[in-house]
Design an enzyme around this catalytic site. Structure first.
Site, mmCIF file in Angstrom:
data_model
loop_
_atom_site.group_PDB
_atom_site.id
_atom_site.type_symbol
_atom_site.label_atom_id
_atom_site.label_comp_id
_atom_site.label_asym_id
_atom_site.label_seq_id
_atom_site.Cartn_x
_atom_site.Cartn_y
_atom_site.Cartn_z
ATOM 1 N N HIS A 1 110.260 59.625 61.820
ATOM 2 C CA HIS A 1 111.027 60.598 62.602
ATOM 3 C C HIS A 1 110.732 62.054 62.246
ATOM 4 O O HIS A 1 110.939 62.936 63.061
ATOM 5 C CB HIS A 1 112.535 60.319 62.526
ATOM 6 C CG HIS A 1 113.199 60.796 61.276
ATOM 7 N ND1 HIS A 1 113.282 60.020 60.146
ATOM 8 C CD2 HIS A 1 113.792 61.974 60.974
ATOM 9 C CE1 HIS A 1 113.922 60.704 59.203
ATOM 10 N NE2 HIS A 1 114.237 61.899 59.678
ATOM 11 N N GLU B 1 107.331 67.007 63.065
ATOM 12 C CA GLU B 1 107.889 68.298 62.698
ATOM 13 C C GLU B 1 107.347 68.798 61.361
ATOM 14 O O GLU B 1 107.051 69.975 61.203
ATOM 15 C CB GLU B 1 109.414 68.184 62.642
ATOM 16 C CG GLU B 1 110.091 69.514 62.845
ATOM 17 C CD GLU B 1 111.591 69.411 62.617
ATOM 18 O OE1 GLU B 1 112.109 68.288 62.484
ATOM 19 O OE2 GLU B 1 112.230 70.470 62.555
ATOM 20 N N ASP B 2 107.240 67.908 60.403
ATOM 21 C CA ASP B 2 106.981 68.355 59.028
ATOM 22 C C ASP B 2 105.577 68.094 58.501
ATOM 23 O O ASP B 2 105.275 68.451 57.366
ATOM 24 C CB ASP B 2 107.981 67.687 58.065
ATOM 25 C CG ASP B 2 109.399 68.177 58.315
ATOM 26 O OD1 ASP B 2 109.535 69.227 58.969
ATOM 27 O OD2 ASP B 2 110.342 67.514 57.877
ATOM 28 N N ASP C 1 119.659 60.031 60.470
ATOM 29 C CA ASP C 1 119.050 61.171 59.786
ATOM 30 C C ASP C 1 120.150 62.085 59.228
ATOM 31 O O ASP C 1 120.144 62.469 58.062
ATOM 32 C CB ASP C 1 118.187 61.921 60.821
ATOM 33 C CG ASP C 1 117.525 63.165 60.265
ATOM 34 O OD1 ASP C 1 116.965 63.083 59.156
ATOM 35 O OD2 ASP C 1 117.560 64.207 60.960
HETATM 36 MN MN MN Z 1 115.003 63.769 58.830
#
Ligand code: MN
Length: 714
Positions: A72, A76-77, A139
């Site tokens: 997930h 983004e990261d 999350d």
């Molecule tokens: Mn997360």
């Protein structure tokens, strides 16, 4: 720290056929791309996706969800691209992971209570797959569990957001265990002192409370046994946050909050549930309005149970829930229980249904006490999709689906709408007709003295924008009509050697206005401009004149009789989307109903209607073109000029006129000229209803003796 094998063990327990391969691969990929990253806690970053995947198995979700849970944060990261995810794990996982990323990129600028409901709606509306939301909840749950590693400020902000947005969403989806935990941890970080105080109070009274709990459970168990109802009786402590809320809302000290404990009776069948309810009510007096039958009428999230509050053995209020084992399972996992891998259906077959259900939830919440009321409201609202967008300052605005920057501008303020000249969406210039999407940040450029455009009516979606634009146009039309009417009156008065401006302010003129039913002279002028009355009618009121001497009239007018005054024709044509606009007909082509027509905006004179094949119209600026249509059923006649070519003979005109009159058409004008070769060209302007009417007249006139040809002119 949970290990990948724990995750795999858990999913194989409730879902033996799960595709474990995809979970293992997702884990390995996540470990690789997150390698070297560290959490604030000092743990390797991988611990986070692992815990999230673990929570997803607590929710008993399918393998795809768990795999997506591992992944997930990778878009983004890390350097991972959505395409990589699709290539390795398929389009479904990519779709879910992208959805989670999209939600994460949303910054909830502020969560003032007024906005919270819109934010929750937006949140749900943005996720087109329920699993996106379930992963986002998992999350957030793990982030809340590790919140102490953040700085105090950040901690409070995240806790506030959790309480405003995430906990209510979990409740809405019926996942009460997540809702409870989110509330408790948020409360702990937001009001640590209150939290600790209640924690201590609860601890102090524990022994006493446990004794009480046991007594009540025994009472219930004994009563059920007497009626041979096999059941399990549970007592549970309510969470600190709800105790705190109760103290605040009822303004009671802790000692006076009795219903800290809630009881639950779980039985084998629905009929046993109702039987048990009867027994409870026979033992303890129920509080009337507190009884809720969610068995007969389940909550929107499928929750079922009988809820009752009774006066307990010590005169205290006591909450009891009664349900079957099946209902208990649903109550524990909410929507996740319905997100079934085991019904044998492929997930995308279920998506439509699930999303429909989410939309139901988006539109309502516990504010519907009566489930029937809820259903009614859902039916009305379900298909009116909405988009949620931000102002540059982070305020959220709700607009209907398909709304444009113009709608947004009018929602901010009428003047912003009226003077709006441009728009930026997420920093990019867009056209004013651009359709807004949920999450967009919309910025409007205004210019003083800029005016709305009629074209905006073609794309605006909100009632407010539409009515404000129309209002502006109407005001404009009125101003134009006043000056046009005034000009027309001045001219008509001048012909009679009168000065309209001298009359304008007199009482006599005001009387003329009210004679025609207008409130003011200005109204009178506007209506002359609109064409509702003629300037001559006004002149005649001021200076009556005798009927003109008829002896001078031409032979045609004698034949025809009195020339019918031209009727105003404005009601016969509709300009799409605009009311009350000044309409004229092109003299060049004289359209009649049945003709295909087009309008042209003439500055200061409203709209002129031409036939689409009119050569004049074809030369006009296409930008001024506007769609118009015939107003079916407007009882009007329209002037048409026809030409009749015939040999000259005595009685010819009488025969022609007879044929025209036979079809009920008025003759508005007539003239003729004789050519050298004994041929006559006659021109008639006749009032017809439509092209059918005209065709009948043309073919009747064609049959008149010695007539060579008859045709429409223009
Ligand atoms: Mn997360």
């Amino acid at each position: 720290m949970i290990r990948v094998n724990d995750v795999i063990d858990k999913i194989s327990e409730y879902h033996p056929e799960a595709d474990l391969g995809i979970i293992e691969r997702a884990y390995i990929y996540s470990a690789r791309v997150h390698e070297g990253q560290v959490r604030l806690s000092g743990e390797p970053y991988l611990s986070h996706p692992l815990e999230v995947a673990g929570i997803l198995t607590d929710m008993k979700l399918d393998a795809i969800s768990v795999a997506a849970g591992f992944l997930h944060d990778v878009i983004e990261d890390t350097h991972a691209a959505p395409e990589d995810i699709e290539a390795l794990f398929g389009p479904e996982v990519r779709h879910i992971v992208s959805g989670v990323t999209k939600l994460s990129s949303l910054t909830f600028h502020s969560s003032r209570a007024r906005q919270a409901e819109s934010l929750r709606k937006m949140f749900l509306a943005m996720a087109d797959d329920i699993r996106v939301i379930l992963i986002k909840l998992a999350d957030r749950l793990h982030n809340m569990r590790t919140l102490e590693f953040h700085k105090p400020n950040k901690r409070k902000k995240i806790a506030r957001e959790t309480l405003d947005i995430y906990a209510p969403i979990a409740a809405r989806l019926g996942i009460y265990w997540i809702k409870n935990e989110l509330e408790e941890t948020s409360f702990k970080h937001l009001q640590p002192d209150e939290y600790t105080r209640i924690q201590n109070l609860v601890a102090k009274s524990r022994a006493e409370r446990e004794k009480y709990m046991q007594t009540v459970k025994d009472f219930i168990q004994k009563k059920m046994d007497e009626s041979n109802l096999s059941c399990e009786v549970l007592g549970r402590n309510k969470n600190y946050f709800s105790i705190f809320n109760k103290m605040i809302s009822q303004n009671l000290p802790f000692e006076e909050i009795y219903d800290i404990i809630a009881f639950r009776i779980i039985l084998d069948s629905i009929s046993h549930c109702y039987e048990a309810l009867g027994l409870i009510h026979s033992m303890w007096k129920p509080i009337d309005h507190k009884f809720k039958d969610y068995v007969a009428r389940p909550k929107p999230n499928m929750y079922q149970s009988l809820h009752t509050t009774v006066i307990g053995p010590y005169g205290e209020r006591m909450e009891i829930q009664i349900r079957t084992w099946d209902m208990d399972r649903v109550a524990k996992s909410g929507i996740a229980a319905h997100w079934s891998y085991k019904e044998g259906q492929r997930i995308d077959e279920q998506v439509g249904e699930k999303i429909g259900w989410i939309q139901d939830l988006v539109e309502n919440q516990e504010n519907f006490l009566d489930p029937g009321e809820f259903l009614e409201n859902v039916r009305i609202d379900l298909f009116q999709d909405e988009v949620y967008v931000f102002t540059p300052r982070g305020e959220i605005k709700t607009l209907p689906n398909g709304a444009t920057p113009v709608d947004f501008a009018y929602m901010i303020h009428t003047e912003v709408g009226n003077q709006c000249t441009g728009a930026k969406v997420n920093g990019q210039l867009v056209q004013l007709s651009h359709q807004l999407a949920t999450g967009d940040i919309v910025e409007i450029t205004t210019t003083n003295n800029h005016h709305p455009s009629k074209d905006w009516l073609k794309f605006v979606k909100t009632v407010k924008a539409r009515s404000k634009i129309r209002h502006w146009i109407k005001t404009q039309e009125k101003e134009r009509s006043i000056s046009l009417g005034r000009e027309m009156l001045e001219k008509a008065f001048r012909k009679e050697r009168l000065n309209f401006n001298a009359y304008m302010k007199t009482e006599q003129m005001a009387d003329v206005g009210s004679h025609f039913g207008f409130k003011s002279v200005e109204d009178l002028m506007a209506n002359v401009g609109y064409g509702k009355i003629t300037p001559l009618q006004v002149v005649r009121k001021i200076a009556p004149k005798e009927e003109p001497d008829t002896s001078q009239e031409s032979i045609f007018n004698k034949l025809v009789g009195r020339v019918t005054r031209k009727k105003r024709l404005k009601d016969g044509v509709l300009v799409k989307g605009v009311d009350d606009i000044l309409i004229r007909f092109g003299k060049c082509c004289q359209p009649v109903p049945g003709d295909s027509i087009i309008g042209y905006i003439t500055r200061g004179y409203g709209v002129t209607v031409h036939r689409t094949n009119c050569t004049n119209a074809l030369r006009m600026n296409p930008e001024r073109q506007i769609e118009v249509e015939w107003n079916q059923g407007a009882a009007e006649t329209y002037p048409v000029k026809i030409q009749i070519i015939s040999h000259d003979r005595v009685g010819l005109l009488a025969d022609v006129v007879g044929n025209i009159s036979k079809y009920g058409a008025n003759i508005l004008n007539a003239s003729s000229e004789t050519r050298e070769n004994k041929m006559v060209d006659s021109y008639f302007t006749i009032g017809v209803e439509d092209t059918n009417h005209l065709d009948k007249i043309l073919s009747a006139v064609r049959k008149v003796k010695l007539v060579q040809d008859v045709r429409r002119v223009g």
